[in-house]
Design a protein around this motif. Structure first.
Motif, PDB file in Angstrom:
ATOM      1  N   MET A 163      45.163 -22.835 -39.730  1.00 41.61           N
ATOM      2  CA  MET A 163      44.887 -23.911 -40.807  1.00 41.61           C
ATOM      3  C   MET A 163      42.929 -24.228 -40.964  1.00 41.61           C
ATOM      4  SD  MET A 163      47.766 -26.905 -39.262  1.00 41.61           S
ATOM      5  CE  MET A 163      47.229 -26.573 -37.683  1.00 41.61           C
ATOM      6  N   TYR A 186      53.886 -22.762 -50.280  1.00 42.90           N
ATOM      7  CA  TYR A 186      52.894 -23.743 -49.277  1.00 42.90           C
ATOM      8  C   TYR A 186      53.007 -25.344 -50.473  1.00 42.90           C
ATOM      9  CZ  TYR A 186      50.341 -20.201 -47.164  1.00 42.90           C
ATOM     10  OH  TYR A 186      49.511 -18.647 -46.768  1.00 42.90           O
ATOM     11  N   PHE A 246      45.417 -23.209 -46.393  1.00 41.93           N
ATOM     12  CA  PHE A 246      46.405 -23.196 -44.561  1.00 41.93           C
ATOM     13  C   PHE A 246      46.434 -21.345 -45.187  1.00 41.93           C
ATOM     14  CE2 PHE A 246      48.033 -26.986 -42.891  1.00 41.93           C
ATOM     15  CZ  PHE A 246      46.709 -27.543 -43.111  1.00 41.93           C
ATOM     16  N   ASP A 273      46.393 -35.029 -42.446  1.00 43.57           N
ATOM     17  CA  ASP A 273      46.513 -33.469 -42.260  1.00 43.57           C
ATOM     18  C   ASP A 273      46.925 -33.459 -40.678  1.00 43.57           C
ATOM     19  OD1 ASP A 273      44.493 -31.194 -42.858  1.00 43.57           O
ATOM     20  OD2 ASP A 273      46.307 -31.851 -44.087  1.00 43.57           O
ATOM     21  N   LEU A 312      49.929 -20.317 -38.307  1.00 38.98           N
ATOM     22  CA  LEU A 312      49.545 -20.908 -39.283  1.00 38.98           C
ATOM     23  C   LEU A 312      48.221 -21.003 -38.658  1.00 38.98           C
ATOM     24  CD1 LEU A 312      50.137 -22.716 -41.339  1.00 38.98           C
ATOM     25  CD2 LEU A 312      50.414 -24.730 -40.572  1.00 38.98           C
ATOM     26  N   VAL A 361      48.395 -27.777 -49.093  1.00 36.25           N
ATOM     27  CA  VAL A 361      47.354 -26.950 -47.841  1.00 36.25           C
ATOM     28  C   VAL A 361      46.935 -26.164 -48.999  1.00 36.25           C
ATOM     29  CG1 VAL A 361      48.718 -28.054 -45.561  1.00 36.25           C
ATOM     30  CG2 VAL A 361      49.765 -25.924 -47.302  1.00 36.25           C
ATOM     31  N   SER A 417      38.934 -26.357 -38.180  1.00 33.74           N
ATOM     32  CA  SER A 417      39.797 -25.625 -38.132  1.00 33.74           C
ATOM     33  C   SER A 417      40.969 -24.987 -36.750  1.00 33.74           C
ATOM     34  CB  SER A 417      39.529 -23.631 -38.356  1.00 33.74           C
ATOM     35  OG  SER A 417      38.595 -23.556 -39.756  1.00 33.74           O
TER      36      SER A 417
END
Length: 116
Positions: A82, A59, A67, A89, A80, A63, A17
């Motif tokens: 993630m 979105y 996300f 990505d 953001l 994602v 992440s």
């Protein structure tokens, strides 16, 4: 004039992440749209996650569920989150602010690299 500065990019293993942040300065008031875009070599910049003045969000299919875009208007911040990152990505991520339709400001970008 608006200045946008992104931070939080880096290198992470697949499944990991990262949280990107964008701080805005130079202008106050609500925006038609704020969001995150990304660009990979050989491809056009694509929208990743957008948040509109009315609170609606968009979105990219790639994602969704991984996300999350959020904002803190009091701090002029855009985020953001993630999760479950994938090698695809990997890109330069850009913060965008659109005070009105057709008016856009961009940050300098932050690199996200996801290794397999």
């Amino acid at each position: 004039q608006v200045q946008l500065v992104e931070s939080g990019g880096g290198m992470v293993q697949a499944g990991g992440s990262l949280r990107l942040s964008c701080v805005a300065s130079g202008r106050t008031g609500s925006n038609y749209r704020m969001g995150w875009y990304r660009r990979t070599p050989g491809k056009e910049r694509e929208s990743v996650a957008l948040i509109f003045r009315n609170g609606n969000m968009y979105y990219a299919e790639s994602v969704k569920g991984r996300f999350t875009i959020s904002r803190d208007s009091a701090k002029n911040m855009l985020y953001l989150q993630m999760n479950a990152l994938k090698p695809e990505d990997t890109a330069i991520y850009y913060c965008n602010q659109a005070p009105n339709v057709g008016q856009n400001f961009w940050g300098q970008g932050t690199q996200v690299t996801v290794s397999s």
